[in-house]
Design an enzyme around this catalytic site. Structure first.
Site, PDB file in Angstrom:
ATOM      1  N   ALA A  63      -1.840  11.684  43.774  1.00  0.00           N
ATOM      2  CA  ALA A  63      -0.760  11.360  44.701  1.00  0.00           C
ATOM      3  C   ALA A  63       0.261  12.496  44.790  1.00  0.00           C
ATOM      4  O   ALA A  63       0.549  13.175  43.802  1.00  0.00           O
ATOM      5  CB  ALA A  63      -0.056  10.080  44.261  1.00  0.00           C
ATOM      6  N   VAL A 100      -0.373  11.999  39.182  1.00  0.00           N
ATOM      7  CA  VAL A 100       0.685  12.794  39.808  1.00  0.00           C
ATOM      8  C   VAL A 100       0.155  14.202  40.053  1.00  0.00           C
ATOM      9  O   VAL A 100      -0.141  14.944  39.116  1.00  0.00           O
ATOM     10  CB  VAL A 100       1.941  12.855  38.912  1.00  0.00           C
ATOM     11  CG1 VAL A 100       3.074  13.559  39.640  1.00  0.00           C
ATOM     12  CG2 VAL A 100       2.353  11.461  38.468  1.00  0.00           C
ATOM     13  N   CYS A 101       0.058  14.590  41.320  1.00  0.00           N
ATOM     14  CA  CYS A 101      -0.611  15.847  41.680  1.00  0.00           C
ATOM     15  C   CYS A 101      -0.044  17.054  40.952  1.00  0.00           C
ATOM     16  O   CYS A 101      -0.782  17.856  40.401  1.00  0.00           O
ATOM     17  CB  CYS A 101      -0.511  16.059  43.196  1.00  0.00           C
ATOM     18  SG  CYS A 101      -1.131  17.668  43.761  1.00  0.00           S
ATOM     19  N   PHE A 102       1.285  17.220  40.937  1.00  0.00           N
ATOM     20  CA  PHE A 102       1.865  18.464  40.452  1.00  0.00           C
ATOM     21  C   PHE A 102       1.922  18.551  38.930  1.00  0.00           C
ATOM     22  O   PHE A 102       2.374  19.547  38.386  1.00  0.00           O
ATOM     23  CB  PHE A 102       3.267  18.661  41.046  1.00  0.00           C
ATOM     24  CG  PHE A 102       3.246  19.203  42.444  1.00  0.00           C
ATOM     25  CD1 PHE A 102       3.431  20.550  42.693  1.00  0.00           C
ATOM     26  CD2 PHE A 102       3.002  18.366  43.523  1.00  0.00           C
ATOM     27  CE1 PHE A 102       3.398  21.058  43.985  1.00  0.00           C
ATOM     28  CE2 PHE A 102       2.960  18.864  44.813  1.00  0.00           C
ATOM     29  CZ  PHE A 102       3.157  20.211  45.044  1.00  0.00           C
TER      30      PHE A 102
END
Length: 274
Positions: free
Chosen positions: A81, A141-143
């Site tokens: 996401a 969480v993508c980052f």
């Protein structure tokens, strides 16, 4: 590449319209209606996009999504996401049969992302590729975690990218944040306890960084548009030609946004059927 590419900056739209437009660009290119195309865009409200196969019910704290007035949408592409807010977002659609498009996702990403890397250089940012293999530890969480060939500054991830191939067309899009609301970001996910949420939030600054943090300057959408347009144009040898959508094409975009990207069947439950 040395061939004409369409270029379109569609500005700020809702999450549903943004994802619908990426999909119709893919469809139109597959049908031969438009050339390979580079698109830049922004988000009219903070928006959380989840990957095509991500279990949103398990990962996302929907009461907090509503509390922060975030929009929510599922992407065509995979991955974790992403909170889209103060950023420039890009998308690329190009036939996978082009001789300059590598066959593997990793190699194609490396080739296309040279334009992104040059965009950062144009802003005076010493970005480079990570050579870290994708971790076996999953994160929603993508980052939080760079994948192979993604870009970092001092080991911290600076952008998030995803790719898919459908109907003979490669679609790659990505988030290039100027700043990031880290308090909001970690409110949007479910955690076993509030203590774990806070631990993750505090650790995030060691894993990711944004353009404004690196440069100590406040950038604008226009700043990034110019830097990354030049980056793609020079590094990938694109002959960028302005692309304008007709009223009927915009109607098609809005119809797809309404019938797919605003619907719970797609946004919330799609991963159950794949």
């Amino acid at each position: 590449m040395n061939e004409p590419w369409g270029f379109i900056d569609t500005g700020y739209h809702s999450a549903a319209v943004n994802m619908a437009l990426d999909e119709v660009l893919l469809n139109w290119h597959s049908e031969g209606k438009i050339p390979p195309t580079l698109r830049f865009y922004g988000w009219s409200k903070p928006s959380l996009s989840v990957g095509h196969f991500q279990n949103a019910e398990r990962a996302i704290d929907f009461p907090n999504v509503e509390k922060h007035s975030c929009e929510f949408v599922r992407r065509l592409t995979g991955g974790s996401a992403v909170l889209h807010d103060d950023e420039l977002t890009y998308s690329i659609v190009v036939s996978e049969n082009k001789d300059y498009i590598p066959k593997t996702i990793r190699s194609a990403y490396y080739m296309l992302s040279k334009g992104i890397l040059k965009g950062y250089k144009n802003l005076g940012i010493p970005a480079d590729y990570t050579i870290q293999e994708k971790s076996s530890t999953r994160t929603d969480v993508c980052f939080e975690q760079p994948a192979f060939y993604e870009m970092v500054v001092d080991g911290k991830k600076i952008c998030g990218n995803a790719q898919t191939r459908k109907q003979g067309v490669l679609l790659q899009h990505g988030s290039i944040p100027m700043s990031m609301n880290k308090d909001m970001l970690f409110d949007l996910f479910r955690f076993p306890t509030e203590k774990i949420r806070e631990k993750k939030r505090k650790a995030f600054s060691e894993k990711a960084i944004t353009i404004n943090e690196i440069t100590k300057k406040r950038h604008t959408y226009d700043d990034l548009r110019e830097a990354f347009r030049k980056g793609f144009q020079t590094e990938l040898h694109m002959d960028l030609v302005p692309l304008e959508l007709s009223d009927s094409q915009w109607e098609e975009v809005h119809e797809l946004a309404k019938t797919k990207y605003t619907q719970e069947e797609w946004n919330l439950y799609h991963q159950r059927s794949v």
